[in-house]
Design an enzyme around this catalytic site. Structure first.
Site, PDB file in Angstrom:
ATOM      1  N   SER A 198       0.826  -1.204   0.000  1.00 51.07           N
ATOM      2  CA  SER A 198       0.000   0.000   0.000  1.00 51.07           C
ATOM      3  C   SER A 198       0.867   1.264   0.000  1.00 51.07           C
ATOM      4  O   SER A 198       1.647   1.472  -0.914  1.00 51.07           O
ATOM      5  CB  SER A 198      -0.966  -0.051   1.181  1.00 51.07           C
ATOM      6  OG  SER A 198      -2.018   0.871   1.028  1.00 51.07           O
TER       7      SER A 198
ATOM      8  N   ASP B  18      -6.031  -3.619  -2.083  1.00 52.42           N
ATOM      9  CA  ASP B  18      -4.961  -3.247  -1.158  1.00 52.42           C
ATOM     10  C   ASP B  18      -4.244  -4.462  -0.555  1.00 52.42           C
ATOM     11  O   ASP B  18      -4.874  -5.392  -0.050  1.00 52.42           O
ATOM     12  CB  ASP B  18      -5.557  -2.401  -0.032  1.00 52.42           C
ATOM     13  CG  ASP B  18      -4.517  -1.647   0.753  1.00 52.42           C
ATOM     14  OD1 ASP B  18      -3.722  -2.293   1.459  1.00 52.42           O
ATOM     15  OD2 ASP B  18      -4.485  -0.400   0.663  1.00 52.42           O
TER      16      ASP B  18
END
Length: 286
Positions: free
Chosen positions: A41, A159
């Site tokens: 991320s 993510d």
């Protein structure tokens, strides 16, 4: 002692991950060379930028220019969620990083780099080893509600924090001898905070993700030789308008652990003048 090859595992955590910039800056300033980076991320964003460009200062300037939130305006985006309608801002990362990363490939990075994403169909971790750096960062950072899933290498991904929040184990599989993990988010959810309805959606998302990462990261972090935990848990996942404070936290945490890093990695501390030591002391008191 010959210096070891350093691997860096940069965890997810939204704006808290701006501390990664401070970590990298401090390592560089102290002559500690990074040989491999894996990021999840925001860790993929910071790590991918540095791996591809070799210039962490330019990324710091980008975030400083965004202090008023004109570019990364995630909190306002979330506040507009309602009535089943979600305003997605899939162009944010492209607009923000495009000039610096346009056309760059993972295979051509100055430092070997891996981005961690999650297969939306299976929930499995995906280690992205090749392809466009910008698209890999988008896939690793595709937080549901804020961003759409990203199609990358024939997989639909979200993510990477949902499968591997701090990818120290991925770094361990590479050709490195000493692993520094940077954990900016894993803690258990503070249930003392009252979260009601959708009015506190940013806080709700931040706390739920943080709690989940606390459990997911435990095993992964066992692969690290040292774990840096900058003091950033008082910041929200969406505090992108506070880069100076968060970056400073990364600098402070790295400085506190430099002695251990020098001892474990075999790098020698660069000589410093008394005046430089004095300045460090003064700024560390702030």
């Amino acid at each position: 002692m010959k210096p070891k090859k350093i691997g860096l595992a940069l965890g997810g955590g939204g704006a808290r991950g701006l501390a990664h910039i401070g970590v990298i800056k401090t390592l560089i300033e102290n002559g500690i060379e990074i040989s491999f980076i894996a990021g999840t991320s925001i860790g993929a964003l910071v790590g991918g930028w540095y791996a591809a460009t070799g210039d962490i200062d330019s990324l710091e300037r980008l975030f400083f220019n965004n202090e008023k939130g004109e570019i990364l305006n995630l909190t306002k985006t979330l506040k507009r969620v309602g009535g089943g309608s979600v305003q997605l801002k899939d162009h944010i990362i492209n607009n923000f990083l495009g000039d610096g990363l346009a056309g760059k490939k993972i295979e051509d990075c100055k430092i070997p780099f891996r981005a961690i994403a999650t297969d939306i169909k299976t929930g499995d971790e995906v280690v992205i080893k090749e392809g466009n750096v910008l698209e890999a960062i988008r896939a690793s950072s595709a937080l549901p509600i804020v961003f759409s899933p990203v199609s990358f290498n024939d997989k639909l991904m979200i993510d990477g924090g949902f499968s591997n929040p701090v990818p120290a184990d991925v770094v361990k599989q590479s050709d490195v001898d000493y692993i520094i993990a940077v954990d900016v988010s894993s803690q258990w959810l503070d249930f003392s905070q009252k979260i009601t309805g959708w009015t506190n959606l940013p806080l709700l998302i931040s706390n739920v993700l943080t709690a989940a990462e606390c459990q997911l990261s435990k095993e992964r972090l066992k692969s690290a030789d040292i774990i840096l935990r900058p003091t950033v848990l008082n910041f929200s996942w969406f505090d992108y308008d506070r880069p100076a404070e968060i970056i400073r936290a990364g600098i402070s945490e790295t400085k506190l652990n430099l002695k251990k890093i020098f001892e474990g990695s075999g790098f020698s501390e660069p000589p410093r003048t008394p005046f430089e030591k004095f300045l460090d002391f003064i700024f560390d008191q702030e």
